[in-house]
Design an enzyme around this catalytic site. Structure first.
Site, PDB file in Angstrom:
ATOM      1  N   HIS A  34      46.105  52.161  40.370  1.00  0.00           N
ATOM      2  CA  HIS A  34      45.962  53.601  40.401  1.00  0.00           C
ATOM      3  C   HIS A  34      47.286  54.156  40.917  1.00  0.00           C
ATOM      4  CE1 HIS A  34      41.575  52.470  40.955  1.00  0.00           C
ATOM      5  NE2 HIS A  34      41.586  53.168  39.819  1.00  0.00           N
ATOM      6  N   ASP A  57      47.691  53.612  44.563  1.00  0.00           N
ATOM      7  CA  ASP A  57      47.832  52.211  44.970  1.00  0.00           C
ATOM      8  C   ASP A  57      49.309  51.857  45.072  1.00  0.00           C
ATOM      9  OD1 ASP A  57      45.049  51.615  44.906  1.00  0.00           O
ATOM     10  OD2 ASP A  57      45.143  51.280  42.743  1.00  0.00           O
TER      11      ASP A  57
END
Length: 343
Positions: A49, A52
């Site tokens: 993501h 992340d």
């Protein structure tokens, strides 16, 4: 047909075992540790993501530098980045959705975040952006105008396509959860929207097995539909025990025959020959001790590879013979025997 797949996992697929009913039961791990674990079990790719890779607390001026650090971490471990996905569902601003929100501030924030995701992906060497429209729907049907909502979804895709002329957008559709009633619940819905974008050649699909099962469909048929369109650019293989919440169980752990049909349609239709990756979006059981909390990934990969062997070795002439004789009972037993190693 392609029989040699490369595999991918998200950094979220190594987690601490928390769920909506309980806190973590394993240690929380930092990004570097997760990347080392994914590399150590032999995966070629990793999925992120946006936050992340680069937390939202990082100012825009430093996004590239932060992403370069993550890129080096991956390359040092021999990992490539399959895709980056904007997380458009956790921020309180997106409580009513992001792309289809009734709040113009939320819609603008969603677009800004999509562009930031593309910037991160470019540094990480990933051309694929995956869009999971998690809150693009309603709890009360009358809360949004569905015609306007679809216009907003189309506009969002067109804006991202215009922002970067090389990026490819992959829709990952799901019929429910977290929203009660979601727009674009199926692959077919998304591909219909893709056809109306400014550049349909750069809009395709990532199909997750569990999401198809939640829709009451067979995942292999959904994959075949996307393959027929030349639009299956990613998969998330996992399993699901019935029509309830998204379980992300280890691939094939519930229905081995359904798992075989997914692998078979990929093998027989040359999936992976153009750089497509087999993603394993699976979760470790909450009961799993930390020191063996990657078995969900290694077991899933091993099963995919075993089913590739079955797909290659199964007697296709005998298979066709059952079809020509319209002996579907015989075909039924033939497939079961092959899966049990009796064929």
């Amino acid at each position: 047909m392609n029989t040699r797949f490369e595999f991918s996992a998200g950094v979220w697929n190594i987690n601490a075992g928390e769920d909506p009913f309980g806190p973590p039961v394993r240690p929380q791990l930092d990004l570097a540790t997760k990347l080392r674990m994914i590399s150590s079990i032999g995966f070629e790719y990793v999925q992120f993501h946006d936050d992340d890779a680069v937390p939202m607390s990082v100012p825009a001026a430093y996004v590239e530098t932060e992403a370069q650090t993550v890129s080096k971490m991956c390359s040092d471990l021999g990992l490539k980045v399959e895709f980056v996905a904007p997380r458009l569902w956790e921020d309180p601003l997106f409580a009513d959705g992001s792309i289809t929100s009734n709040d113009p501030k939320a819609r603008l924030a969603a677009l800004d975040r999509g562009k930031r995701t593309i910037d991160i992906a470019n540094v990480l060497g990933a051309e694929r952006i995956v869009l999971w429209p998690a809150r693009e729907g309603t709890y009360v049907r009358e809360a949004k105008d569905p015609i306007v909502a679809h216009d907003r979804l189309l506009g969002y895709l067109d804006n991202l396509l215009d922002y970067d002329r090389h990026v490819r957008l992959l829709g990952e559709m799901k019929p429910n959860e977290p929203m009660d009633l979601m727009y674009l619940p199926s692959t077919g819905h998304f591909l219909a929207l893709a056809a109306r974008t400014a550049d349909p050649t750069r809009v395709g699909a990532l199909i997750e097995a569990a999401h198809s099962i939640l829709l009451g469909l067979d995942p292999s048929d959904e994959m075949a539909f996307a393959l027929w369109h030349g639009k299956l650019w990613g998969v998330h293989l996992n399993d699901q025990n019935g029509l309830k919440f998204d379980e992300d169980k280890s691939f094939g752990s519930v229905n081995l025959r359904r798992a075989f049909n997914m692998v078979d349609v990929l093998v027989q239709n040359n999936y992976g020959a153009n750089g497509e990756v087999v993603g394993l979006d699976v979760k470790a059981m909450r009961t799993q001790p930390a020191e063996i909390a990657t078995k969900h990934l290694t077991n899933s990969r091993a099963l995919v590879e075993r089913l590739v062997e079955v797909s290659v070795r199964i007697d296709r002439e005998a298979w066709r013979g059952y079809i020509e004789a319209r002996d579907y009972e015989g075909l039924d037993a033939f497939i079961l025997h092959a899966l049990m190693g009796l064929g």
